[in-house]
Design an enzyme around this catalytic site. Structure first.
Site, short mmCIF file in Angstrom:
data_model
loop_
_atom_site.label_atom_id
_atom_site.label_comp_id
_atom_site.label_asym_id
_atom_site.label_seq_id
_atom_site.Cartn_x
_atom_site.Cartn_y
_atom_site.Cartn_z
N ASP A 170 12.06 23.98 -33.87
CA ASP A 170 12.85 22.78 -34.23
C ASP A 170 12.94 22.59 -35.75
OD1 ASP A 170 12.78 22.58 -31.53
OD2 ASP A 170 12.16 20.49 -31.45
N ASP A 193 14.46 27.00 -30.53
CA ASP A 193 15.40 25.87 -30.69
C ASP A 193 15.47 25.43 -32.15
OD1 ASP A 193 15.54 25.97 -27.90
OD2 ASP A 193 14.02 24.43 -27.65
N ARG A 251 20.56 27.70 -25.86
CA ARG A 251 20.46 27.07 -24.55
C ARG A 251 20.83 25.59 -24.71
NH1 ARG A 251 13.98 26.35 -23.17
NH2 ARG A 251 13.30 25.52 -25.20
#
Length: 340
Positions: A170, A193, A251
């Site tokens: 992140d 991510d 995703r």
């Protein structure tokens, strides 16, 4: 991503001005005309970046102050917040490699008596619209312990040129729904991510570097967003310890997330299937709502014949829709000489 209550900020202004109107009235950011200088050695106006931010006059979008802050080389370990009422602020670093804005919060850490979530873990909270950054490194040094954000954008028309974003999980959080962000000639590093959020984002000529197995993008744009993340003329690279076929292109964090890669060079760490559906009990089948696509990519990681059957390969006519004008709307950062 684990959510927490966003960091409180000054109440948001109620008036707005289009990008074209602002450009006509206030002109472009002028990095050469410095209003404030930050230097760790005491040679500037302030030794801390937050003190410089605090000194900027407040404004509203129809009447911003328009301040340029020069940041001299050094590592500035501060948890920074640019409030919503600090509008049209430009940060200029003198050396992208050695001008570093950093902190070490992460999801689950207790900071000033509060247990942080992902949204509260950022090193820099960018809440004032029309923020511009040139030649700076944004970093979270928590490592791969948990979600740990280097920069969180919670404003419209946020632009970065020749900047670096360093973290693990992140790294870069484009937080604000319906907002637009732009990245030119930037470097973004992470594992899981590490480019995620709700804003639209255009990435041009950027290096996206994976430092382990995981996922590059986790888009969460709302259903009514026309564009999500668009990567054009980028490079997807890896570190030596990132194995081949170990990283997904992305995703969907939320059901209508969108990501498109165009004319991008992909190393062999990209999985042939490309995309992961991120199945969650709280959501219906995201493959029916998310939109993931590619167009004329290259390199050993580009295997269009083996991609997930719910992803897309754009036709020439479809690709023509992904222009800077379309993605960013009435906002054209390249109209300013500083970005050319």
């Amino acid at each position: 991503m684990t959510e927490s209550t966003p960091t409180p900020t000054t109440a948001k202004p109620t008036t707005t001005m289009s990008a074209a109107e602002r450009l006509e009235r206030y002109g472009c950011p002028t990095p050469e005309e410095v209003d404030i200088t930050v230097a760790k050695d005491g040679s500037g106006d302030y030794e801390k970046v937050q003190n410089a931010i605090d000194s900027i006059p407040a404004g509203v979008p129809s009447d911003p102050s328009g301040s340029t802050v020069l940041i001299k080389p050094g590592t500035y370990k501060e948890r920074l917040t640019l409030p919503t009422n600090k509008i049209d602020v430009t940060f200029v670093g003198q050396d992208v490699q050695n001008t570093i804005l950093t902190f070490d919060n992460y999801n689950g850490k207790t900071y000033k008596g509060e247990e942080l979530g992902t949204s509260g873990s950022a090193s820099f909270f960018i809440n004032g619209q029309d923020f511009t950054a040139l030649n700076l490194t944004f970093r979270n040094t928590s490592g791969q312990i948990s979600q740990a954000v280097a920069a969180r954008t919670d404003a419209d028309r946020v632009a970065f040129k020749n900047c670096r974003f360093i973290g693990g999980q992140d790294t870069l959080y484009t937080y604000k729904r319906g907002a637009r962000t732009w990245f030119k000639d930037c470097y973004i590093e992470g594992d899981t991510d590490f480019i995620f959020g709700r804003s639209s984002g255009l990435f041009e000529n950027c290096e996206i570097r994976s430092i382990g197995q995981g996922y590059i993008a986790a888009p969460a744009q709302p259903e009514d967003s026309e564009f999500g993340y668009v990567f054009k003329d980028c490079t997807l690279s890896k570190t030596d310890d990132t194995s081949s076929s170990s990283v997904y292109l992305g995703r969907p964090w939320e059901p209508y997330g969108q990501t498109v890669y165009m004319n991008t060079l992909m190393d062999d760490h990209i999985r042939p299937i490309g995309w992961n559906p991120w199945d969650e009990e709280v959501h219906d089948d995201k493959t029916k709502t998310a939109y993931f696509a590619e167009y004329e990519n290259t390199g050993p990681g580009y295997k269009p014949d083996r991609r997930a059957d719910w992803s897309h390969i754009l036709s020439d006519s479809e690709a023509e829709e992904y222009t800077r004008d379309n993605v960013l709307g009435d906002w054209d950062p390249m109209a300013c000489e500083a970005f050319q």
